[in-house]
Design a protein around this motif. Sequence first.
Motif, PDB file in Angstrom:
ATOM      1  N   UNK A   1      19.653 -12.579   0.631  1.00 56.19           N
ATOM      2  CA  UNK A   1      18.278 -13.196   0.714  1.00 56.19           C
ATOM      3  C   UNK A   1      18.399 -14.139   1.604  1.00 56.19           C
ATOM      4  N   UNK A   2      17.661 -14.173   2.651  1.00 57.22           N
ATOM      5  CA  UNK A   2      17.614 -15.251   3.748  1.00 57.22           C
ATOM      6  C   UNK A   2      16.347 -15.913   3.945  1.00 57.22           C
ATOM      7  N   UNK A   3      16.667 -17.259   4.132  1.00 54.16           N
ATOM      8  CA  UNK A   3      15.602 -18.207   4.711  1.00 54.16           C
ATOM      9  C   UNK A   3      16.023 -18.750   5.723  1.00 54.16           C
ATOM     10  N   UNK A   4      14.665 -19.436   6.608  1.00 52.93           N
ATOM     11  CA  UNK A   4      15.160 -19.637   8.036  1.00 52.93           C
ATOM     12  C   UNK A   4      14.237 -20.950   8.319  1.00 52.93           C
ATOM     13  N   UNK A   5      15.047 -21.666   9.115  1.00 53.47           N
ATOM     14  CA  UNK A   5      14.348 -23.084   9.580  1.00 53.47           C
ATOM     15  C   UNK A   5      14.878 -23.317  10.973  1.00 53.47           C
ATOM     16  N   UNK A   6      13.903 -23.849  11.891  1.00 51.39           N
ATOM     17  CA  UNK A   6      14.363 -24.040  13.261  1.00 51.39           C
ATOM     18  C   UNK A   6      14.807 -25.319  13.520  1.00 51.39           C
ATOM     19  N   UNK A   7      15.072 -26.119  12.680  1.00 54.00           N
ATOM     20  CA  UNK A   7      16.031 -27.527  12.569  1.00 54.00           C
ATOM     21  C   UNK A   7      16.019 -28.127  11.356  1.00 54.00           C
ATOM     22  N   UNK A   8      17.127 -29.162  11.468  1.00 53.30           N
ATOM     23  CA  UNK A   8      17.624 -29.561  10.168  1.00 53.30           C
ATOM     24  C   UNK A   8      16.592 -30.452   9.510  1.00 53.30           C
ATOM     25  N   UNK A   9      15.411 -30.937   9.839  1.00 48.23           N
ATOM     26  CA  UNK A   9      14.281 -31.201   9.082  1.00 48.23           C
ATOM     27  C   UNK A   9      13.680 -30.538   8.214  1.00 48.23           C
ATOM     28  N   UNK A  10      13.329 -29.201   8.881  1.00 48.05           N
ATOM     29  CA  UNK A  10      12.483 -28.218   8.136  1.00 48.05           C
ATOM     30  C   UNK A  10      13.660 -27.600   7.272  1.00 48.05           C
ATOM     31  N   UNK A  11      14.855 -27.374   7.507  1.00 50.31           N
ATOM     32  CA  UNK A  11      15.885 -27.086   6.597  1.00 50.31           C
ATOM     33  C   UNK A  11      15.974 -27.651   5.367  1.00 50.31           C
ATOM     34  N   UNK A  12      15.847 -29.112   5.296  1.00 54.68           N
ATOM     35  CA  UNK A  12      16.081 -29.876   4.147  1.00 54.68           C
ATOM     36  C   UNK A  12      14.798 -29.559   3.234  1.00 54.68           C
ATOM     37  N   UNK A  13      13.741 -29.339   3.857  1.00 53.21           N
ATOM     38  CA  UNK A  13      12.498 -29.092   2.812  1.00 53.21           C
ATOM     39  C   UNK A  13      12.864 -27.577   2.228  1.00 53.21           C
ATOM     40  N   UNK A  14      13.263 -26.762   3.076  1.00 50.30           N
ATOM     41  CA  UNK A  14      13.555 -25.330   2.248  1.00 50.30           C
ATOM     42  C   UNK A  14      14.728 -25.672   1.135  1.00 50.30           C
ATOM     43  N   UNK A  15      15.462 -26.397   1.530  1.00 50.54           N
ATOM     44  CA  UNK A  15      16.604 -26.509   0.306  1.00 50.54           C
ATOM     45  C   UNK A  15      16.074 -27.218  -0.832  1.00 50.54           C
ATOM     46  N   UNK A  16      15.005 -28.258  -0.580  1.00 54.62           N
ATOM     47  CA  UNK A  16      14.216 -28.762  -1.683  1.00 54.62           C
ATOM     48  C   UNK A  16      13.521 -27.844  -2.515  1.00 54.62           C
ATOM     49  N   UNK A  17      13.179 -26.960  -1.988  1.00 58.41           N
ATOM     50  CA  UNK A  17      12.299 -25.664  -2.383  1.00 58.41           C
ATOM     51  C   UNK A  17      13.090 -24.731  -3.232  1.00 58.41           C
ATOM     52  N   UNK A  18      14.280 -24.477  -2.701  1.00 59.78           N
ATOM     53  CA  UNK A  18      15.094 -23.378  -3.311  1.00 59.78           C
ATOM     54  C   UNK A  18      16.540 -24.043  -3.425  1.00 59.78           C
ATOM     55  N   UNK A  19      16.599 -24.574  -4.395  1.00 63.90           N
ATOM     56  CA  UNK A  19      17.784 -25.419  -4.849  1.00 63.90           C
ATOM     57  C   UNK A  19      18.924 -24.138  -5.303  1.00 63.90           C
ATOM     58  N   UNK A  20      18.627 -23.043  -5.115  1.00 69.62           N
ATOM     59  CA  UNK A  20      19.807 -21.999  -5.532  1.00 69.62           C
ATOM     60  C   UNK A  20      20.250 -21.384  -4.271  1.00 69.62           C
TER      61      UNK A  20
END
Length: 120
Positions: free
Chosen positions: A26-45
């Motif tokens: 299962x893959x999530x994407x982000x185009x920079x570290x700032x956006x990535x940290x938001x994805x990690x907050x939403x998907x803690x698994x």
Amino acid sequence: MKILVIDDDDAVRKFISITLKRENYTVFEADNGKAALLVLQEHRDIAIVITDLIMPEKEGIATIMEVKQQYPAVKIMAISGGGNVSSENYLVLADALGANATLRKPFSGQELLMSLKFMQ
């Protein structure tokens, strides 16, 4: 297993995502570290982060440090093609900061999957 791919180059990010999805990740994407940290907050698994090192907004080294601090169980693969300094220097720094694996661009899908298997 859930993986977050961070790269500002759309083509590289899509290549990695497609390669991983073909292997049933299962893959999530982000185009920079700032956006990535938001994805990690939403998907803690999310179990693994694959991050480029040279990006706008929040580059990979700062992202690695923040992920290691906030999400210590998440494994990190650092990828880089370099820049003004050789990619090896960036990858050595990423390794020293806690990346579980490093991979120099360009790489094949097979090289990516082999590196990923060593991390699990």
